[in-house]
Design an enzyme around this catalytic site. Structure first.
Site, PDB file in Angstrom:
ATOM      1  N   HIS A  39       0.857  -1.173   0.000  1.00 12.58           N
ATOM      2  CA  HIS A  39       0.000   0.000   0.000  1.00 12.58           C
ATOM      3  C   HIS A  39       0.901   1.233   0.000  1.00 12.58           C
ATOM      4  O   HIS A  39       1.872   1.307   0.762  1.00 12.58           O
ATOM      5  CB  HIS A  39      -0.869   0.041   1.256  1.00 12.58           C
ATOM      6  CG  HIS A  39      -1.847  -1.094   1.365  1.00 12.58           C
ATOM      7  ND1 HIS A  39      -1.472  -2.349   1.776  1.00 12.58           N
ATOM      8  CD2 HIS A  39      -3.186  -1.141   1.119  1.00 12.58           C
ATOM      9  CE1 HIS A  39      -2.534  -3.139   1.795  1.00 12.58           C
ATOM     10  NE2 HIS A  39      -3.585  -2.435   1.395  1.00 12.58           N
ATOM     11  N   HIS A  98      28.063  -1.449  10.141  1.00  7.29           N
ATOM     12  CA  HIS A  98      26.756  -0.884   9.803  1.00  7.29           C
ATOM     13  C   HIS A  98      26.035  -1.860   8.877  1.00  7.29           C
ATOM     14  O   HIS A  98      26.454  -3.004   8.716  1.00  7.29           O
ATOM     15  CB  HIS A  98      26.908   0.496   9.161  1.00  7.29           C
ATOM     16  CG  HIS A  98      27.734   0.483   7.917  1.00  7.29           C
ATOM     17  ND1 HIS A  98      27.195   0.440   6.655  1.00  7.29           N
ATOM     18  CD2 HIS A  98      29.077   0.476   7.738  1.00  7.29           C
ATOM     19  CE1 HIS A  98      28.151   0.425   5.755  1.00  7.29           C
ATOM     20  NE2 HIS A  98      29.315   0.442   6.382  1.00  7.29           N
TER      21      HIS A  98
END
Length: 325
Positions: free
Chosen positions: A9, A168
Site C-alpha cells: 500500500h 553498519h
C-alpha cells in the site's frame, strides 16, 4: 535468477527497495509495485503482471507483500493460483526479509525455497530494547555458529575492510552473508577507548556472529598468538588505512583490503561519492600496495570493483591543484 516483486500500500515498496539497494547493492530482476489511492484492484493487477513480464525467468517469482489479506496480497494471490507449483508469497515485509531474499538468490534457484528460508530472518529482525520487553520465547540466546576454517591457532581472515562507519548495515548483512564470519573485529585504538561506541558495535553484530573491539596492538598480538580464537573466521574492520598499515607492519597477515568508505573532512578531496583522501591516505595506500596487498574498492559484494590506482590519481591531481591555489 529468482525474480522478486515487492508490493505494498502506498510508496512503502519503492522505499524499502531503495533501502535494500543501499545496503546490498542494485539488484537485477527486482520490481516494486505500489497501490495508490487513485487505483483500483484491476489497476494493481495489471502493474503486477507488467512487473513479472520484465523478469528473465518468469517461472520462478517471489512476491514480498506488506500485509496478509490486503489488496496487494489479494491481487498477488489471484495471480499465484496459476503458478502455485513454483511461485511463492511472503507477507509481513521488512528490511531484514528483503536483504535475506537478495542474499539467498546467490545460492538458491527456487522461489519457494527462498520463501521458506527468509521467514526466520524476518522474525529475528523484530527486536526491542530494553531486552526485558522481548517475549520470553524470543529472548533465548541465538545459537552461535561453529568455528570453521583456518588451522588451530590461526585465524582465517575472510575480509579486511576500511570503512569509516565500521559495523553498519552493509557489513552486518551483505558482507557477512558472503564471507560468513564467526567473529567481526573492529580494530581501532580510538573506538577501543570509547565504551559507548564499543557497546553499540557489539549490539549491531548479526545473529550468530560475535563482535569485538580491540586496539591495534592487541590485534597484532592475537594474529601472532590467537590460541583463544584459533580456527575462527575473522572479518576485520578498520576506520582508516593508517590503522591497516600499522596492523600489517606489526604482523597481521592480510593479503587484500576492501575499501568501502572514507569520510570527508577538512583538507581532504573526494574523487568519488564514498572515498575522501588527503596526502597521507594516498601515501598509505601506495605503501600497502608496495607490500603486495590488493586493494578492492567496493561498497557491497555485488558491486564491480573500482580501480584504486585511477581513483588515487584523480585524488592526487585535486590535492596538487589545491596546493597551487
Amino acid at each position: 535468477m529468482v525474480g522478486i516483486v515487492i508490493a505494498s500500500h502506498g510508496d512503502f515498496a519503492d522505499g524499502i527497495k531503495m533501502s535494500g539497494s543501499m545496503i546490498f547493492g542494485e539488484q537485477k530482476d527486482v520490481q516494486s509495485v505500489t497501490l495508490q489511492p487513485s487505483m483500483g484492484p484491476d489497476d494493481l493487477k495489471a502493474k503486477l503482471e507488467e512487473a513479472v513480464a520484465t523478469f528473465e525467468d518468469q517461472d520462478e517469482v517471489l512476491f514480498l507483500v506488506d500485509l496478509w489479506g490486503g489488496t496487494p496480497f489479494n491481487q498477488v494471490n489471484g495471480l499465484f493460483e496459476a503458478h502455485k507449483d513454483k511461485w511463492a508469497i511472503v507477507a509481513g515485509l521488512n528490511l531484514p526479509m528483503l536483504i535475506e531474499a537478495y542474499a539467498s538468490r546467490l545460492s538458491m534457484n527456487s522461489a519457494q525455497e527462498i520463501a521458506a528460508h527468509i521467514i526466520e530472518t524476518a522474525k529475528d529482525g523484530v527486536k526491542v530494547r530494553p531486552e526485558s520487553l522481548q517475549p520470553k520465547e524470543a529472548a533465548k540466546a541465538a545459537p552461535k555458529q561453529q568455528a570453521t576454517g583456518g588451522q588451530p591457532g590461526s585465524f582465517k581472515y575472510v575480509l579486511a575492510r576500511v570503512d569509516s562507519r565500521l559495523l553498519h548495515g552493509q557489513v552486518a548483512t551483505a558482507w557477512s552473508k558472503t564471507t560468513n564470519p564467526t567473529r567481526i573485529i573492529v580494530v581501532s585504538d580510538g573506538v577501543a577507548k570509547d565504551d559507548l561506541r564499543k557497546q553499540l558495535i557489539m549490539q549491531a553484530a548479526p545473529v550468530g556472529v560475535t563482535a569485538h573491539v580491540v586496539p591495534i596492538d592487541q590485534m597484532i598480538k592475537l594474529a601472532k598468538d590467537d590460541k583463544h580464537f584459533g580456527g575462527q573466521r575473522a572479518l576485520l574492520l578498520f576506520e582508516t588505512p593508517q590503522d591497516v598499515l600499522k596492523a600489517v607492519e606489526g604482523g597481521v597477515p592480510l593479503k587484500s583490503v576492501n575499501v568501502g568508505s572514507m569520510a570527508h573532512s577538512v583538507g581532504k578531496v573526494q574523487p568519488n561519492k564514498v572515498l575522501a583522501f588527503d596526502q597521507n591516505d594516498i601515501d598509505t595506500y601506495k605503501k600497502l600496495e608496495s607490500m603486495g596487498i590488493k586493494l578492492d574498492v567496493r561498497k557491497v559484494p555485488t558491486d564491480s570493483a573500482d580501480n584504486m590506482d585511477n581513483i588515487m590519481k584523480k585524488a592526487q591531481a585535486e590535492l596538487d591543484k589545491n596546493k597551487q591555489q
